[in-house]
Design a protein around this motif. Sequence first.
Motif, mmCIF file in Angstrom:
data_model
loop_
_atom_site.group_PDB
_atom_site.id
_atom_site.type_symbol
_atom_site.label_atom_id
_atom_site.label_comp_id
_atom_site.label_asym_id
_atom_site.label_seq_id
_atom_site.Cartn_x
_atom_site.Cartn_y
_atom_site.Cartn_z
ATOM 1 N N THR A 140 14.921 1.855 62.655
ATOM 2 C CA THR A 140 15.670 1.126 61.635
ATOM 3 C C THR A 140 17.144 1.469 61.706
ATOM 4 N N PRO A 141 18.036 0.497 61.814
ATOM 5 C CA PRO A 141 19.475 0.788 61.813
ATOM 6 C C PRO A 141 19.856 1.638 60.611
ATOM 7 N N ILE A 142 20.806 2.544 60.817
ATOM 8 C CA ILE A 142 21.093 3.566 59.807
ATOM 9 C C ILE A 142 21.470 2.963 58.459
ATOM 10 N N ALA A 143 22.372 1.998 58.428
ATOM 11 C CA ALA A 143 22.767 1.414 57.143
ATOM 12 C C ALA A 143 21.566 0.811 56.425
ATOM 13 N N GLU A 144 20.708 0.155 57.167
ATOM 14 C CA GLU A 144 19.508 -0.446 56.584
ATOM 15 C C GLU A 144 18.539 0.635 56.105
ATOM 16 N N ALA A 145 18.369 1.697 56.895
ATOM 17 C CA ALA A 145 17.456 2.781 56.527
ATOM 18 C C ALA A 145 17.898 3.455 55.237
ATOM 19 N N VAL A 146 19.203 3.692 55.113
ATOM 20 C CA VAL A 146 19.730 4.324 53.909
ATOM 21 C C VAL A 146 19.522 3.419 52.699
ATOM 22 N N GLY A 147 19.807 2.130 52.858
ATOM 23 C CA GLY A 147 19.611 1.198 51.760
ATOM 24 C C GLY A 147 18.161 1.093 51.331
ATOM 25 N N GLN A 148 17.261 1.035 52.303
ATOM 26 C CA GLN A 148 15.834 0.959 51.974
ATOM 27 C C GLN A 148 15.368 2.214 51.256
ATOM 28 N N ALA A 149 15.782 3.388 51.744
ATOM 29 C CA ALA A 149 15.357 4.647 51.133
ATOM 30 C C ALA A 149 15.888 4.753 49.706
ATOM 31 N N ALA A 150 17.132 4.342 49.494
ATOM 32 C CA ALA A 150 17.743 4.459 48.169
ATOM 33 C C ALA A 150 17.062 3.580 47.137
ATOM 34 N N HIS A 151 16.462 2.491 47.570
ATOM 35 C CA HIS A 151 15.888 1.552 46.614
ATOM 36 C C HIS A 151 14.365 1.549 46.601
ATOM 37 N N SER A 152 13.767 2.474 47.363
ATOM 38 C CA SER A 152 12.300 2.500 47.394
ATOM 39 C C SER A 152 11.717 3.847 47.006
ATOM 40 N N SER A 153 12.577 4.834 46.784
ATOM 41 C CA SER A 153 12.062 6.167 46.439
ATOM 42 C C SER A 153 12.682 6.677 45.162
#
Length: 220
Positions: free
Chosen positions: A207-220
């Motif tokens: 997962t591209p880093i910007a996308e990974a950070v965004g997903q983690a911030a809004h799913s955990s």
Amino acid sequence: MRIAIVGGHGQVARHLHPILVRAGHTPVALVRKETYRAELEGLGAEVRLLDIERQDENAFAAGFERCDAVVFSAGGGPDGRVERKRTVDLEGALKSIAGAKAAGIRRFVQVSAINVDNPLPPGTSEVWTAYVHAKRDADAALRDSDLDWTIIRPGRLTDDPATGAVSLGPDVPRGDVPRADVAAVLAAVLADDDTVGHQWNLVAGETPIAEAVGQAAHSS
């Protein structure tokens, strides 16, 4: 922002400085040796001297002067003397937390290690045990602080080239990750207030880093 980086000559930090510069920030490398100055200034960092093991929290606060955020990226490493796991990995983090508070800095990002809350298997070496416990206790202290914290827990660090893609989340299993990608994740979480209050494992992924950070911030 002006971002203080404790352990500013470390391998992750030396990847982080130019990333921050490209994003328009000023990295402030806190290091114990004047001989590091030319190299770090060449990477775009401002250099300030700080001896993590010998100086107190007041010296940390002075080192953080005029900064907007702190990144704790120092470590005695998984090898070497047991004592340095306490004086660098734990006490260095505790003094950084106290110094940030004294300097009026709220934003604090800490580099830890994957799975340090898990029980260690029988036969684990004394040095590795000390390292894991130091990182575990430093993370707990930061979580218990009233700072705006984010904790990044990388897997085994490698010197492979950056991939720009990772796996990031609270339950990501152990794996390797390039130091260059760790640095890019640190820069990304500093730029995203939604990462405050989160602790994530970090390994290589797709997962591209910007996308990974965004997903983690809004799913955990």
